[in-house]
Scaffold this motif. Structure first.
Motif, PDB file in Angstrom:
ATOM      1  N   ARG A   1      13.433  -1.915   6.523  1.00  0.00           N
ATOM      2  CA  ARG A   1      12.488  -1.670   7.622  1.00  0.00           C
ATOM      3  C   ARG A   1      11.265  -0.952   7.035  1.00  0.00           C
ATOM      4  NH1 ARG A   1      16.626   1.266  11.975  1.00  0.00           N
ATOM      5  NH2 ARG A   1      18.503   0.168  11.227  1.00  0.00           N
ATOM      6  N   ARG A   2      10.100  -1.177   7.628  1.00  0.00           N
ATOM      7  CA  ARG A   2       8.899  -0.438   7.221  1.00  0.00           C
ATOM      8  C   ARG A   2       8.744   0.745   8.173  1.00  0.00           C
ATOM      9  NH1 ARG A   2       2.553  -1.002   7.649  1.00  0.00           N
ATOM     10  NH2 ARG A   2       3.000  -2.207   9.531  1.00  0.00           N
ATOM     11  N   LEU A   3       9.290   1.871   7.773  1.00  0.00           N
ATOM     12  CA  LEU A   3       9.228   3.085   8.581  1.00  0.00           C
ATOM     13  C   LEU A   3       8.128   4.032   8.116  1.00  0.00           C
ATOM     14  CD1 LEU A   3      13.055   3.869   8.910  1.00  0.00           C
ATOM     15  CD2 LEU A   3      11.618   2.460  10.403  1.00  0.00           C
ATOM     16  N   ASP A   4       7.638   3.824   6.901  1.00  0.00           N
ATOM     17  CA  ASP A   4       6.653   4.717   6.291  1.00  0.00           C
ATOM     18  C   ASP A   4       5.287   4.046   6.314  1.00  0.00           C
ATOM     19  OD1 ASP A   4       8.643   6.825   4.958  1.00  0.00           O
ATOM     20  OD2 ASP A   4       9.437   4.791   4.698  1.00  0.00           O
ATOM     21  N   HIS A   5       4.280   4.802   6.721  1.00  0.00           N
ATOM     22  CA  HIS A   5       2.981   4.204   7.020  1.00  0.00           C
ATOM     23  C   HIS A   5       1.845   4.984   6.384  1.00  0.00           C
ATOM     24  CE1 HIS A   5       4.562   1.468  10.213  1.00  0.00           C
ATOM     25  NE2 HIS A   5       5.510   2.401  10.254  1.00  0.00           N
ATOM     26  N   VAL A   6       0.751   4.268   6.157  1.00  0.00           N
ATOM     27  CA  VAL A   6      -0.521   4.862   5.756  1.00  0.00           C
ATOM     28  C   VAL A   6      -1.600   4.234   6.630  1.00  0.00           C
ATOM     29  CG1 VAL A   6      -2.180   5.273   3.911  1.00  0.00           C
ATOM     30  CG2 VAL A   6       0.266   5.132   3.365  1.00  0.00           C
ATOM     31  N   TRP A   7      -2.264   5.074   7.397  1.00  0.00           N
ATOM     32  CA  TRP A   7      -3.400   4.624   8.205  1.00  0.00           C
ATOM     33  C   TRP A   7      -4.658   5.298   7.684  1.00  0.00           C
ATOM     34  CZ3 TRP A   7      -1.076   5.994  13.694  1.00  0.00           C
ATOM     35  CH2 TRP A   7       0.019   5.156  13.962  1.00  0.00           C
ATOM     36  N   VAL A   8      -5.754   4.579   7.674  1.00  0.00           N
ATOM     37  CA  VAL A   8      -7.026   5.175   7.266  1.00  0.00           C
ATOM     38  C   VAL A   8      -8.061   4.940   8.364  1.00  0.00           C
ATOM     39  CG1 VAL A   8      -6.524   4.823   4.815  1.00  0.00           C
ATOM     40  CG2 VAL A   8      -7.895   3.128   6.037  1.00  0.00           C
ATOM     41  N   SER A   9      -9.037   5.835   8.423  1.00  0.00           N
ATOM     42  CA  SER A   9     -10.121   5.654   9.384  1.00  0.00           C
ATOM     43  C   SER A   9     -10.962   4.449   8.973  1.00  0.00           C
ATOM     44  CB  SER A   9     -10.974   6.921   9.461  1.00  0.00           C
ATOM     45  OG  SER A   9     -11.431   7.310   8.181  1.00  0.00           O
ATOM     46  N   ARG A  10     -11.648   3.867   9.949  1.00  0.00           N
ATOM     47  CA  ARG A  10     -12.402   2.635   9.699  1.00  0.00           C
ATOM     48  C   ARG A  10     -13.476   2.819   8.638  1.00  0.00           C
ATOM     49  NH1 ARG A  10      -9.640  -1.800  11.696  1.00  0.00           N
ATOM     50  NH2 ARG A  10      -8.522  -1.078  13.557  1.00  0.00           N
ATOM     51  N   ASP A  11     -14.047   4.020   8.541  1.00  0.00           N
ATOM     52  CA  ASP A  11     -15.095   4.222   7.541  1.00  0.00           C
ATOM     53  C   ASP A  11     -14.545   4.240   6.117  1.00  0.00           C
ATOM     54  OD1 ASP A  11     -13.797   6.631   7.933  1.00  0.00           O
ATOM     55  OD2 ASP A  11     -15.597   7.836   8.158  1.00  0.00           O
ATOM     56  N   LEU A  12     -13.246   4.516   5.948  1.00  0.00           N
ATOM     57  CA  LEU A  12     -12.631   4.485   4.623  1.00  0.00           C
ATOM     58  C   LEU A  12     -12.048   3.109   4.273  1.00  0.00           C
ATOM     59  CD1 LEU A  12     -10.731   7.907   4.387  1.00  0.00           C
ATOM     60  CD2 LEU A  12     -12.995   7.331   3.492  1.00  0.00           C
ATOM     61  N   ALA A  13     -11.827   2.273   5.273  1.00  0.00           N
ATOM     62  CA  ALA A  13     -11.166   0.985   5.035  1.00  0.00           C
ATOM     63  C   ALA A  13     -11.871   0.119   3.989  1.00  0.00           C
ATOM     64  CB  ALA A  13     -11.013   0.225   6.354  1.00  0.00           C
ATOM     65  N   PRO A  14     -13.200   0.071   3.944  1.00  0.00           N
ATOM     66  CA  PRO A  14     -13.832  -0.748   2.901  1.00  0.00           C
ATOM     67  C   PRO A  14     -13.538  -0.258   1.485  1.00  0.00           C
ATOM     68  CG  PRO A  14     -15.389  -0.287   4.664  1.00  0.00           C
ATOM     69  CD  PRO A  14     -14.199   0.588   4.903  1.00  0.00           C
ATOM     70  N   GLY A  15     -13.124   0.986   1.342  1.00  0.00           N
ATOM     71  CA  GLY A  15     -12.822   1.538   0.032  1.00  0.00           C
ATOM     72  C   GLY A  15     -11.389   1.354  -0.413  1.00  0.00           C
ATOM     73  N   LEU A  16     -10.558   0.679   0.391  1.00  0.00           N
ATOM     74  CA  LEU A  16      -9.168   0.459  -0.009  1.00  0.00           C
ATOM     75  C   LEU A  16      -9.116  -0.434  -1.248  1.00  0.00           C
ATOM     76  CD1 LEU A  16      -7.536  -0.033   3.495  1.00  0.00           C
ATOM     77  CD2 LEU A  16      -7.052   1.827   1.890  1.00  0.00           C
ATOM     78  N   ARG A  17      -8.420   0.043  -2.285  1.00  0.00           N
ATOM     79  CA  ARG A  17      -8.395  -0.673  -3.559  1.00  0.00           C
ATOM     80  C   ARG A  17      -7.045  -1.306  -3.877  1.00  0.00           C
ATOM     81  NH1 ARG A  17     -12.730  -0.994  -2.550  1.00  0.00           N
ATOM     82  NH2 ARG A  17     -14.562   0.025  -3.452  1.00  0.00           N
ATOM     83  N   ARG A  18      -5.955  -0.615  -3.593  1.00  0.00           N
ATOM     84  CA  ARG A  18      -4.643  -1.194  -3.895  1.00  0.00           C
ATOM     85  C   ARG A  18      -3.559  -0.412  -3.175  1.00  0.00           C
ATOM     86  NH1 ARG A  18      -1.351   0.981  -8.181  1.00  0.00           N
ATOM     87  NH2 ARG A  18      -2.221   2.920  -9.024  1.00  0.00           N
ATOM     88  N   HIS A  19      -2.380  -0.997  -3.172  1.00  0.00           N
ATOM     89  CA  HIS A  19      -1.213  -0.309  -2.625  1.00  0.00           C
ATOM     90  C   HIS A  19      -0.030  -0.594  -3.544  1.00  0.00           C
ATOM     91  CE1 HIS A  19       0.557  -4.117  -1.585  1.00  0.00           C
ATOM     92  NE2 HIS A  19       1.604  -3.511  -1.063  1.00  0.00           N
TER      93      HIS A  19
END
Length: 266
Positions: A224-242
């Protein structure tokens, strides 16, 4: 900034595993849940040896507990709520000083909710729903998140492919419709962007937890995916990897959750 969230399921018992985590992921900020340690017994020496000069902890004996460990300077955010008036160490809000300016980080450990998905028959389930309702109202009162990250064990797998079998899990705590509606309402209230699903399409399976009850968790792969990472919309363009460190589920004396990394460039 590389941020990792992990329900460590006892920081004192599993402190040796932090070295393995560091070797694999090398986070700048590490958010732990279910530390199960009063503050006076937190393993500061072991954590400092890993280079985490900055630490903010909130723990209690035997249950719950959250911690934020960082190579970057931290400031505790004042006047955060006492959720459900229980004082049970389920949230830390901090400001992380980054080269681009402060980023607000919230580390949550949402109640698991017991085994029966009925608020009248199960006080633990009622507590879970009440906790999320309070968090949603608090978030809505603050408005859309800005330069912020919310991480943690939220104890809900909201999407169809966040569980091994959507049909069989609909009546199981963590994937019931009422929980999914509550969690997605919380996410909408802050206009949060799901950082893991930013990288992994919703039609693909994505897990961060495998039960201890499985005789061979890897072969069964009923996660199950119980662990989460949410970012604010202004940071979303800077997402590089997971990275979901699935191999950690096979470590000696492992947690049933695995560490999850998101790298964001602001």
């Amino acid at each position: 900034m590389k941020i990792v969230t992990w329900n460590i399921n006892s920081v004192r018992l599993r402190a040796p595993l932090l070295r393995q985590l560091m070797d694999e992921l090398r986070p700048d900020v590490l958010c732990l849940q279910e530390t199960k340690s009063p503050d006076e017994h937190f393993p500061h020496d072991a954590v400092a040896a890993l280079g985490f000069e900055h630490r903010i902890i909130r723990g209690m004996k035997g249950y719950n507990g959250v911690a934020v460990l960082s190579h970057l300077p931290l400031t505790l955010r004042p006047n955060e709520p006492d959720w459900c008036a229980r004082g049970d160490c389920r949230h830390l809000g901090v400001d992380v000083e980054t080269p681009g300016g402060p980023i607000e980080v919230h580390n949550f450990y949402v109640p698991a909710g017991g085994d029966t998905p009925d608020r009248d028959a199960n006080p633990k389930f009622a507590h879970k729903l009440d906790f999320i309702a309070e968090a949603t109202a608090w978030t809505a009162g603050r408005g859309a998140a800005k330069r912020a990250v919310l991480v943690g064990d939220l104890n809900i797998a909201p999407l169809e492919h966040d569980v091994w079998s959507h049909k069989q899990m609909l009546g199981v705590v963590s994937h019931t419709p009422v929980e999914v509606e509550a969690l997605t309402g919380w996410q909408r209230a802050g206009d949060w962007h799901d950082a893991l699903r930013h990288f992994v399409p919703e039609e693909e399976k994505l897990y961060t937890w495998w039960s201890y009850r499985a005789r061979d968790w890897e072969a069964a792969d009923r996660g199950r995916r119980l662990d989460h990472v949410w970012v604010s919309r202004d940071l979303a363009p800077g997402l590089r990897r997971h990275q979901v460190l699935k191999a950690a589920r096979g470590w000696e004396q492992c947690s049933d959750h695995v560490p999850v990394l998101v790298e964001v460039e602001d």
